[in-house]
Write an enzyme that holds these catalytic residues in place. Structure first.
Site, PDB file in Angstrom:
ATOM      1  N   ARG A 172       2.068  -8.141  -4.583  1.00 30.95           N
ATOM      2  CA  ARG A 172       3.370  -8.419  -5.193  1.00 30.95           C
ATOM      3  C   ARG A 172       3.155  -9.027  -6.561  1.00 30.95           C
ATOM      4  NH1 ARG A 172       4.742 -11.984  -0.199  1.00 30.95           N
ATOM      5  NH2 ARG A 172       2.516 -12.117  -0.531  1.00 30.95           N
TER       6      ARG A 172
ATOM      7  N   LYS B   5      -2.586 -21.779   7.961  1.00 30.62           N
ATOM      8  CA  LYS B   5      -1.217 -22.155   7.590  1.00 30.62           C
ATOM      9  C   LYS B   5      -0.428 -22.438   8.857  1.00 30.62           C
ATOM     10  CE  LYS B   5      -0.652 -17.643   5.426  1.00 30.62           C
ATOM     11  NZ  LYS B   5       0.166 -16.563   4.946  1.00 30.62           N
TER      12      LYS B   5
ATOM     13  N   HIS C 223       5.817  -5.713   4.685  1.00 28.90           N
ATOM     14  CA  HIS C 223       4.598  -5.358   5.435  1.00 28.90           C
ATOM     15  C   HIS C 223       4.695  -3.932   5.978  1.00 28.90           C
ATOM     16  CE1 HIS C 223       4.477  -9.927   6.377  1.00 28.90           C
ATOM     17  NE2 HIS C 223       3.564  -9.688   5.460  1.00 28.90           N
TER      18      HIS C 223
ATOM     19  N   SER D 135       6.973 -13.813   4.078  1.00 25.79           N
ATOM     20  CA  SER D 135       7.346 -14.340   5.396  1.00 25.79           C
ATOM     21  C   SER D 135       7.803 -15.791   5.287  1.00 25.79           C
ATOM     22  CB  SER D 135       6.169 -14.247   6.373  1.00 25.79           C
ATOM     23  OG  SER D 135       5.850 -12.911   6.634  1.00 25.79           O
TER      24      SER D 135
HETATM   25  P1  ADP Z   1      -1.899 -13.371   4.560  1.00 25.73           P
HETATM   26  O1  ADP Z   1      -1.861 -14.689   5.249  1.00 25.73           O
HETATM   27  O2  ADP Z   1      -3.164 -12.607   4.809  1.00 25.73           O
HETATM   28  O3  ADP Z   1      -1.523 -13.386   3.103  1.00 25.73           O
HETATM   29  P2  ADP Z   1       0.663 -12.111   5.029  1.00 25.73           P
HETATM   30  O4  ADP Z   1       1.244 -11.808   6.350  1.00 25.73           O
HETATM   31  O5  ADP Z   1       1.361 -13.111   4.177  1.00 25.73           O
HETATM   32  O6  ADP Z   1      -0.823 -12.533   5.356  1.00 25.73           O
HETATM   33  O7  ADP Z   1       0.484 -10.783   4.186  1.00 25.73           O
HETATM   34  C1  ADP Z   1      -0.334  -9.737   4.632  1.00 25.73           C
HETATM   35  C2  ADP Z   1      -0.527  -8.723   3.513  1.00 25.73           C
HETATM   36  O8  ADP Z   1       0.729  -8.128   3.196  1.00 25.73           O
HETATM   37  C3  ADP Z   1      -1.017  -9.318   2.179  1.00 25.73           C
HETATM   38  O9  ADP Z   1      -1.826  -8.355   1.550  1.00 25.73           O
HETATM   39  C4  ADP Z   1       0.246  -9.539   1.399  1.00 25.73           C
HETATM   40  O10 ADP Z   1       0.017  -9.541   0.013  1.00 25.73           O
HETATM   41  C5  ADP Z   1       1.044  -8.324   1.841  1.00 25.73           C
HETATM   42  N1  ADP Z   1       2.484  -8.534   1.702  1.00 25.73           N
HETATM   43  C6  ADP Z   1       3.213  -9.589   2.110  1.00 25.73           C
HETATM   44  N2  ADP Z   1       4.522  -9.428   1.815  1.00 25.73           N
HETATM   45  C7  ADP Z   1       4.614  -8.232   1.192  1.00 25.73           C
HETATM   46  C8  ADP Z   1       5.692  -7.494   0.598  1.00 25.73           C
HETATM   47  N3  ADP Z   1       6.929  -7.987   0.567  1.00 25.73           N
HETATM   48  N4  ADP Z   1       5.424  -6.284   0.048  1.00 25.73           N
HETATM   49  C9  ADP Z   1       4.156  -5.812   0.052  1.00 25.73           C
HETATM   50  N5  ADP Z   1       3.092  -6.455   0.572  1.00 25.73           N
HETATM   51  C10 ADP Z   1       3.316  -7.651   1.123  1.00 25.73           C
END
Ligand code: ADP
Length: 158
Positions: free
Chosen positions: A89, A38, A14, A127
């Site tokens: 990803r 979630k 992130h 995460s």
């Molecule tokens: P959401 O519930 O909106 O998917 P996340 O916290 O899982 O929220 O992810 C937020 C954003 O960050 C999304 O666009 C996700 O694809 C991106 N993201 C999550 N992990 C990574 C990573 N390791 N590298 C790049 N982008 C990521």
């Protein structure tokens, strides 16, 4: 631009996206989604505080972190953002992001989506997987900032 997500908790993946977005846009607002569909480990306040501390440590002066609920495009409009930033990803994120982007375009044609490709070293990082590894006492120190690791260990009593 806004960078929306659950960030439960923030990872180096992130932060990579947030810092790259901070070089592309004048101002980046990280939108921490209040009630995602979630199961959450950290409440909204905790997720905001973990992300804010990481942004401060990285000295990303044009990045702020704030909660939001409701439609992401409504949040974008409300704060005058023209762009939604998301991280992609490999194959796993594409279909979902594409579907959301098309729906968002339908309901808010003025808001553009910009997807940044996840960096190679964070392609596998999510995460949810991070929490699983931490709970099973795996080493997560290269995946999150130190203060996030501390917060995770506290949650899992390890
Ligand atoms: P959401 O519930 O909106 O998917 P996340 O916290 O899982 O929220 O992810 C937020 C954003 O960050 C999304 O666009 C996700 O694809 C991106 N993201 C999550 N992990 C990574 C990573 N390791 N590298 C790049 N982008 C990521």
């Amino acid at each position: 631009a806004i960078y929306p997500g659950s960030f439960d908790p923030v990872t180096h993946g992130h932060l990579d996206i947030a810092s790259r977005a901070s070089r592309l846009f004048d101002k980046v607002v990280v939108g921490v989604y209040d009630l995602p569909a979630k199961h959450l480990l950290f409440d909204t306040e905790e997720r905001i505080s973990l992300f804010t501390k990481a942004v401060e440590n990285l000295k990303l002066t044009n990045v702020t972190v704030t909660p939001y609920n409701g439609l992401t495009v409504a949040f974008a409009r409300q704060i005058g953002a023209q762009v939604i930033v998301r991280g992609l990803r490999m194959a796993s994120d594409f279909e979902h992001e594409f579907e959301m982007a098309l729906m968002n375009k339908k309901i808010a044609p003025g808001v553009e989506l910009v997807c940044l490709m996840a960096s190679l070293e964070f392609q596998f990082l999510s995460s949810s997987l991070l929490k699983e590894v931490c709970q099973l006492k795996g080493n997560i120190s290269s995946l999150v900032p130190p203060h996030v690791e501390v917060a995770l260990r506290e949650k899992f009593n390890i």
